[in-house]
Design an enzyme around this catalytic site. Structure first.
Site, PDB file in Angstrom:
ATOM      1  CG  ASP A 112      -1.932  -1.083   1.097  1.00 31.19           C
ATOM      2  OD1 ASP A 112      -2.237  -1.694   0.050  1.00 31.19           O
ATOM      3  OD2 ASP A 112      -2.602  -1.232   2.188  1.00 31.19           O
ATOM      4  CG  ASP A 143     -12.110  -4.888  -3.457  1.00 32.58           C
ATOM      5  OD1 ASP A 143     -11.335  -5.717  -4.064  1.00 32.58           O
ATOM      6  OD2 ASP A 143     -12.065  -3.709  -2.989  1.00 32.58           O
TER       7      ASP A 143
END
Lengths: 263, 224
Positions: free
Chosen positions: A11, A130
């Site tokens: 990230d 997702d």
């Protein structure tokens, strides 16, 4: 035979690798290019950067990160997060990325996948999905819905139908994350993975829930995934890429050996 | 050559990622220039044709930039040229991808991969030597290299084939004919094995330049 890939995901916020839970309590963990190079040396088959920079001004910083990474880590690089146009994808590829992953942007404007695939080829277009489990209704099989914004927003889209649709639109690879398992270290949702992987021909990358090297084995064996992505278990040094690959090799899965001898 | 560093021109015809191949070649000691126009080829010891994307649009871009003829003359003169991925496929006569007529330096046609369990063929796969070749010096046979493609050329002449890879069916993953080389995989994304291959390529380029220099000198003395 095609090796099953092991992919660490980093990230990145404002040009730095951050760690946190569900995008909160972020702590600075270092330079993305440096960490990517280290993972590449340790046997990572690919690197994924997930740009979580909220501000649009962060784009230039991310391009610089990509440029610096491509100059020292000689493995494939995928960048996800924040790319919303053909021009932005062009910029990211020109900076040295090999693939761009679309998530919320694909749900908002599915035709973007087609435009990017036509311009750069399907192999450069990854669609991130997702998915969250829906309560089972009597007599029906398990279903999942697509969610966006890190799981905060529902879409009404069935995850399996959406997977088929984005492949038709031009996605050359699917990054399937179980939002139920993400960050829980309770293992991959192999049922979700198999439901998608058995219906598409493009490679499926499993994500969300990695805890042990054995989880990588089940994601491939039961989930039919071609590649497995994980973040925290690598960053927190709970397991190395080598130990994950050793478990996969012991289970009879083809993996690229770590530190293959080159004379 | 400038000093001892071979000068490699990377053909820029709008194909995406030139950064990785540029850095890959620089990492093993090349002096790299990005060539977006024919004049940039002057002074180069070798040419790399990179590329991802579709064959038809790649050919359009090459034509628009006036690069097809210079490229043809380059290969005809026997100067070192390495095609990678789409750049490798373009070396052949034609491609089924968009039904494109391609460069035609090697006889054969690029076709879609058949019986592939997954498509595109993305990831690390084993490259098996059909015959020994200096490009693979020091690299164990059966090493993994990184692939990203859906098509592969079928050479008309088996003699050019250096290596094959299996994805459902075997396909040709490396070729060589004289100083013309082609790789379906991406050496610049294939970690240590890939960098070693690029380093081997530089050595072939340096040897070629030396031979030419000697031939040139011999010719010069004959004339004198």
């Amino acid at each position: 035979m095609l090796a099953r890939r092991v992919i660490p995901c980093l990230d990145v916020d404002k040009g730095r690798v951050v760690k946190g839970t569900k995008f909160v309590n972020l702590t600075d963990e270092g330079d993305p290019a440096e960490l990517a190079e280290r993972y590449a040396r340790e046997g990572a088959d690919e690197i994924v950067f997930l740009d979580i920079t909220a501000a649009h001004e962060g784009r230039a910083t991310m391009l610089d990160v990509v440029r610096r990474t491509a100059s020292r880590a000689f493995v494939p690089l995928t960048v996800g997060g924040g790319v919303r146009s053909v021009q932005e994808m062009h910029d990211v590829l020109r900076a040295g990325a090999d693939k761009v992953s679309f998530n919320t942007a694909a749900v908002a404007a599915p035709e973007l996948l087609t435009a990017c695939a036509e311009r750069f080829g399907s192999q450069a277009v990854v669609c991130a999905i997702d998915a969250r489990r829906l309560p089972r209704t009597d007599g029906a099989g398990q279903t999942w819905e697509v969610v966006t914004h890190g799981g905060r927003r529902a879409t009404d889209l069935d995850a399996v139908s959406w997977a088929l649709r984005v492949v038709e639109l031009g996605a050359g690879e699917l990054l399937v994350t179980s939002i139920d398992r993400d960050g829980t270290r309770s293992g991959f949702d192999t049922e979700l993975l198999a439901s998608i992987a058995s219906r598409v021909r493009v490679p499926v990358i499993a994500s969300g829930g990695a805890s042990s090297p054995e989880d990588f084995v089940t994601a491939v064996r039961d989930g039919k995934a071609d590649a497995v992505l994980a973040a925290s278990i690598f960053h927190r040094r709970m397991h190395s890429i080598a130990s994950v690959k050793a478990a996969m090799a012991a289970a009879g899965l083809p993996v690229r050996p770590v530190g293959e001898a080159v004379a | 050559m400038t000093g001892s560093k071979p000068r490699i021109a990377i053909l820029d015809y709008g194909a995406a990622n030139l950064v990785s191949i540029t850095h890959g070649l620089a990492a093993v000691g090349a002096d790299v220039v990005v060539a977006a126009e024919p004049s940039a080829l002057a002074g180069a010891d070798a040419l790399v044709v990179p590329g991802v994307g579709a064959a038809a649009s790649a050919m359009t871009h090459l034509r628009e930039r006036g690069l097809v003829e210079p490229l043809r003359n380059w290969v005809r003169a026997g100067k070192p040229c390495l095609g990678i991925c789409l750049g490798f496929e373009l070396l052949f006569d034609a491609s089924d991808e968009g039904d494109a007529e391609t460069l035609g330096f090697l006889a054969g046609r690029t076709v879609a991969l058949r019986d592939a369990p997954t498509l595109p063929h993305i990831g690390w796969n084993v490259v098996r030597a059909v015959r020994p070749h200096p490009l693979f010096d020091g690299i164990p046979d059966g090493s993994y290299f990184y692939f990203v493609h859906s098509f592969a050329p079928v050479p008309a002449d088996e003699g050019v084939v250096v290596a094959r890879t299996d994805h459902g069916r075997p396909f040709v993953s490396a070729v060589a004919r004289g100083s013309l080389y082609g790789l379906q995989f991406h050496p610049e994304k294939s970690s240590d094995a890939g960098l070693r291959l690029l380093s081997n390529f530089l050595r072939l380029v340096a040897a070629n330049a030396e031979t030419n220099a000697r031939a040139g000198a011999a010719l010069g003395s004959e004339v004198a």
